[in-house]
Write a protein that holds these residues in place. Structure first.
Motif, PDB file in Angstrom:
ATOM      1  N   VAL A 209       0.782  -1.065  -0.107  1.00 17.30           N
ATOM      2  CA  VAL A 209       0.023   0.034  -0.104  1.00 17.30           C
ATOM      3  C   VAL A 209       0.959   1.260  -0.047  1.00 17.30           C
ATOM      4  O   VAL A 209       1.826   1.463   0.822  1.00 17.30           O
ATOM      5  N   GLU A 210       0.661   2.178  -0.961  1.00 21.09           N
ATOM      6  CA  GLU A 210       1.607   3.271  -1.036  1.00 21.09           C
ATOM      7  C   GLU A 210       1.304   4.549  -0.192  1.00 21.09           C
ATOM      8  O   GLU A 210       0.001   4.452   0.081  1.00 21.09           O
ATOM      9  N   ASN A 211       2.318   5.123   0.123  1.00 25.85           N
ATOM     10  CA  ASN A 211       2.052   6.559   0.827  1.00 25.85           C
ATOM     11  C   ASN A 211       1.405   6.436   2.162  1.00 25.85           C
ATOM     12  O   ASN A 211       0.449   7.186   2.586  1.00 25.85           O
ATOM     13  N   LEU A 212       1.750   5.543   2.820  1.00 27.73           N
ATOM     14  CA  LEU A 212       1.397   5.108   4.282  1.00 27.73           C
ATOM     15  C   LEU A 212       1.831   6.298   5.185  1.00 27.73           C
ATOM     16  O   LEU A 212       2.967   6.520   5.298  1.00 27.73           O
ATOM     17  N   VAL A 213       1.113   6.706   5.963  1.00 28.51           N
ATOM     18  CA  VAL A 213       1.772   7.723   7.092  1.00 28.51           C
ATOM     19  C   VAL A 213       1.920   6.883   8.231  1.00 28.51           C
ATOM     20  O   VAL A 213       2.782   7.224   8.888  1.00 28.51           O
ATOM     21  N   GLN A 214       1.117   6.124   8.813  1.00 25.89           N
ATOM     22  CA  GLN A 214       1.206   5.270   9.754  1.00 25.89           C
ATOM     23  C   GLN A 214       2.390   4.260   9.773  1.00 25.89           C
ATOM     24  O   GLN A 214       2.391   3.549   8.558  1.00 25.89           O
ATOM     25  N   GLU A 215       3.362   4.030  10.884  1.00 33.59           N
ATOM     26  CA  GLU A 215       4.222   3.260  10.810  1.00 33.59           C
ATOM     27  C   GLU A 215       4.079   2.300  12.156  1.00 33.59           C
ATOM     28  O   GLU A 215       4.314   2.977  13.189  1.00 33.59           O
ATOM     29  N   VAL A 216       4.258   1.022  12.117  1.00 35.51           N
ATOM     30  CA  VAL A 216       4.153   0.320  13.205  1.00 35.51           C
ATOM     31  C   VAL A 216       5.505  -0.199  13.581  1.00 35.51           C
ATOM     32  O   VAL A 216       6.143  -0.995  13.025  1.00 35.51           O
ATOM     33  N   ASP A 217       5.926   0.633  14.466  1.00 39.58           N
ATOM     34  CA  ASP A 217       7.423   0.539  14.782  1.00 39.58           C
ATOM     35  C   ASP A 217       7.956   0.120  15.980  1.00 39.58           C
ATOM     36  O   ASP A 217       9.051  -0.189  16.485  1.00 39.58           O
ATOM     37  N   ASP A 218       6.848  -0.512  16.918  1.00 35.63           N
ATOM     38  CA  ASP A 218       6.963  -1.173  18.148  1.00 35.63           C
ATOM     39  C   ASP A 218       6.397  -2.365  18.542  1.00 35.63           C
ATOM     40  O   ASP A 218       6.214  -2.901  19.698  1.00 35.63           O
ATOM     41  N   ASN A 219       6.214  -3.174  17.192  1.00 35.45           N
ATOM     42  CA  ASN A 219       5.133  -4.377  17.391  1.00 35.45           C
ATOM     43  C   ASN A 219       4.075  -4.365  18.153  1.00 35.45           C
ATOM     44  O   ASN A 219       3.632  -5.257  18.853  1.00 35.45           O
ATOM     45  N   ALA A 220       3.682  -3.189  18.117  1.00 36.79           N
ATOM     46  CA  ALA A 220       2.369  -3.147  18.982  1.00 36.79           C
ATOM     47  C   ALA A 220       1.281  -2.163  17.977  1.00 36.79           C
ATOM     48  O   ALA A 220       1.954  -1.503  17.166  1.00 36.79           O
ATOM     49  N   THR A 221       0.040  -2.263  18.284  1.00 34.55           N
ATOM     50  CA  THR A 221      -1.017  -1.365  17.650  1.00 34.55           C
ATOM     51  C   THR A 221      -1.920  -0.693  18.780  1.00 34.55           C
ATOM     52  O   THR A 221      -1.762  -1.423  19.933  1.00 34.55           O
ATOM     53  N   TYR A 222      -2.537   0.260  18.749  1.00 31.69           N
ATOM     54  CA  TYR A 222      -3.087   1.022  19.703  1.00 31.69           C
ATOM     55  C   TYR A 222      -4.716   1.046  19.534  1.00 31.69           C
ATOM     56  O   TYR A 222      -5.094   1.315  18.233  1.00 31.69           O
ATOM     57  N   GLY A 223      -5.520   0.713  20.606  1.00 33.18           N
ATOM     58  CA  GLY A 223      -6.864   0.969  20.631  1.00 33.18           C
ATOM     59  C   GLY A 223      -7.321   2.023  21.858  1.00 33.18           C
ATOM     60  O   GLY A 223      -6.391   2.372  22.286  1.00 33.18           O
ATOM     61  N   VAL A 224      -8.373   2.325  21.527  1.00 29.04           N
ATOM     62  CA  VAL A 224      -9.233   3.135  22.713  1.00 29.04           C
ATOM     63  C   VAL A 224     -10.206   2.390  23.301  1.00 29.04           C
ATOM     64  O   VAL A 224     -11.159   2.108  22.750  1.00 29.04           O
ATOM     65  N   VAL A 225     -10.524   2.741  24.565  1.00 28.46           N
ATOM     66  CA  VAL A 225     -11.816   2.275  25.320  1.00 28.46           C
ATOM     67  C   VAL A 225     -12.285   3.508  25.780  1.00 28.46           C
ATOM     68  O   VAL A 225     -11.643   4.433  26.544  1.00 28.46           O
ATOM     69  N   VAL A 226     -13.611   3.801  25.406  1.00 27.89           N
ATOM     70  CA  VAL A 226     -14.421   4.994  25.564  1.00 27.89           C
ATOM     71  C   VAL A 226     -15.462   4.483  26.658  1.00 27.89           C
ATOM     72  O   VAL A 226     -16.396   4.030  26.349  1.00 27.89           O
ATOM     73  N   ALA A 227     -15.401   5.148  28.001  1.00 27.39           N
ATOM     74  CA  ALA A 227     -16.116   4.746  28.994  1.00 27.39           C
ATOM     75  C   ALA A 227     -17.152   5.773  29.196  1.00 27.39           C
ATOM     76  O   ALA A 227     -16.663   6.957  29.639  1.00 27.39           O
ATOM     77  N   THR A 228     -18.386   5.730  29.644  1.00 24.95           N
ATOM     78  CA  THR A 228     -19.427   6.310  29.989  1.00 24.95           C
ATOM     79  C   THR A 228     -20.101   5.866  30.960  1.00 24.95           C
ATOM     80  O   THR A 228     -20.551   4.597  31.005  1.00 24.95           O
ATOM     81  N   ASP A 229     -20.754   6.594  32.084  1.00 26.68           N
ATOM     82  CA  ASP A 229     -21.374   6.167  33.132  1.00 26.68           C
ATOM     83  C   ASP A 229     -22.805   5.846  32.513  1.00 26.68           C
ATOM     84  O   ASP A 229     -23.368   6.475  31.688  1.00 26.68           O
ATOM     85  N   LYS A 230     -23.357   4.767  33.141  1.00 32.54           N
ATOM     86  CA  LYS A 230     -24.799   4.304  32.821  1.00 32.54           C
ATOM     87  C   LYS A 230     -25.657   5.043  33.653  1.00 32.54           C
ATOM     88  O   LYS A 230     -25.290   5.842  34.761  1.00 32.54           O
ATOM     89  N   ASP A 231     -26.912   5.288  33.004  1.00 28.59           N
ATOM     90  CA  ASP A 231     -27.713   6.106  33.706  1.00 28.59           C
ATOM     91  C   ASP A 231     -28.605   5.671  34.665  1.00 28.59           C
ATOM     92  O   ASP A 231     -29.541   6.119  35.570  1.00 28.59           O
ATOM     93  N   HIS A 232     -28.553   4.028  34.772  1.00 29.40           N
ATOM     94  CA  HIS A 232     -29.087   3.159  35.979  1.00 29.40           C
ATOM     95  C   HIS A 232     -28.287   2.157  36.263  1.00 29.40           C
ATOM     96  O   HIS A 232     -27.205   1.683  35.456  1.00 29.40           O
ATOM     97  N   VAL A 233     -28.693   1.684  37.319  1.00 27.00           N
ATOM     98  CA  VAL A 233     -27.719   0.400  37.737  1.00 27.00           C
ATOM     99  C   VAL A 233     -28.531  -0.834  37.152  1.00 27.00           C
ATOM    100  O   VAL A 233     -29.681  -1.066  37.394  1.00 27.00           O
ATOM    101  N   PRO A 234     -27.698  -1.723  36.554  1.00 26.05           N
ATOM    102  CA  PRO A 234     -28.250  -2.942  35.908  1.00 26.05           C
ATOM    103  C   PRO A 234     -28.907  -3.792  36.732  1.00 26.05           C
ATOM    104  O   PRO A 234     -28.652  -4.000  38.225  1.00 26.05           O
ATOM    105  N   SER A 235     -29.858  -4.628  36.615  1.00 19.59           N
ATOM    106  CA  SER A 235     -30.571  -5.858  37.468  1.00 19.59           C
ATOM    107  C   SER A 235     -29.757  -6.966  37.155  1.00 19.59           C
ATOM    108  O   SER A 235     -29.112  -7.102  36.128  1.00 19.59           O
ATOM    109  N   GLN A 236     -30.106  -7.914  38.099  1.00 22.11           N
ATOM    110  CA  GLN A 236     -29.564  -9.475  38.081  1.00 22.11           C
ATOM    111  C   GLN A 236     -30.734 -10.151  38.455  1.00 22.11           C
ATOM    112  O   GLN A 236     -31.305  -9.743  39.381  1.00 22.11           O
TER     113      GLN A 236
END
Length: 302
Positions: free
Chosen positions: A49-76
């Protein structure tokens, strides 16, 4: 906007959680490092793939976990008895929903996996990203803001962008007590305990003549933009019919805006024992695996 080196941007953010108030909710986002699996070789980074900007140079890739509070407490519930009670929450903790995000190595494209339907929307993550990059001084322009466009058929997206008037709009969504969407806001009065399906169809009527009809058809087009932008990810249905004029290069008939949205069903490995939840690593890894399976199709969208 030119392609960004999301690998470097996320690595610079580090693993410390960052919280911003976005769209009336607190978004707490954490960067997670994934070891590159052997099955991903040749695709991270993608070979040929030509003209790539991203370089994986540390044998790792990164993701993001986006957390928000629930509006209620779940039931069991106790199996076989129908007995229910609220889930016990430890002191200092609160129930949350997670959105998992991973950037492809090209095209400013990211994949998402929602833990529940009430998890944060991709647009909220884009707003959080704008705030963080502005604070870090890594935005190309200080007043620039990231937005989200769903990955759908380019022809349909371009047709909607060209259209100035709509004959009709039909949208539908499954609403839960924790839903946060423009359609849920329309039902501000009733407080429902379960799920319900909300369907809306809007169309101008030619009762007062063509001039008023065309003005209303333009208003309907503006309403669609103001309400949803191009983010239809929460909807079960999104269909439009264009008001076509001679010479307009627009599709005839009803256009389903969700027909070509790229979604894939994935199986997530659960934690065993009493927790019965899945980890950030397993969720993000499934997004990466889906990318490797759909690589050829995704590369066309660059």
């Amino acid at each position: 906007m030119s392609e960004q080196d999301w690998h470097a941007i996320l690595r610079k953010m580090g693993t410390t959680a960052i919280t911003h108030h976005i769209l009336k909710k607190e978004l707490t986002c954490s960067v997670v490092a994934l070891d590159i699996e052997s099955d991903w070789t040749g695709l991270l980074p993608p070979e040929g793939v030509e003209n790539l900007v991203q370089e994986v140079d540390d044998n790792a890739t990164y993701g993001v976990v986006v957390a928000t509070d629930k509006d209620h407490v779940p039931s069991q519930g106790k199996r076989g008895t129908g007995e229910q009670k609220p889930v016990t929450i430890e002191d200092g903790f609160s129930p949350i929903d997670n959105l998992f995000v991973w950037f492809l190595p090209f095209g400013n494209i990211f994949g998402v996996l929602m833990e529940t339907q009430s998890a944060a929307r991709p647009q909220a993550f884009a707003s959080w990203l704008t705030r963080v990059m502005r604070d870090q001084g890594t935005l190309s322009q200080h007043n620039f803001e990231w937005g989200v466009v769903p990955v759908i058929d380019k022809g349909r997206r371009q047709a909607l962008a060209r259209a100035k008037q709509l004959k009709s709009v039909f949208v539908a969504e499954t609403i839960t007590p924790a839903s946060q969407s423009p359609l849920r806001d329309l039902m501000a009065g009733p407080v429902f305990e379960g799920k319900y399906k909300l369907e809306i169809k809007l169309r101008p009527i030619k009762e007062k003549g063509q001039k008023f009809f065309e003005e209303d058809a333009k208003e309907l087009r503006d309403w669609l933009d103001d309400t949803f932008g191009l983010d239809y990810t929460s909807l079960d249905a999104a269909q439009v019919q264009f008001n076509r004029h001679p010479g307009d290069d627009l599709p005839a008939g009803v256009v389903n805006l969700l027909d070509h949205k790229l979604t894939r069903k994935r199986t997530i490995l659960m934690r065993q024992g009493s927790f019965q939840s899945f980890s950030a690593v397993s969720a993000l890894s499934e997004i990466v695996k889906t990318y490797t399976i759909e690589f050829d199709e995704l590369l066309k969208l660059r």
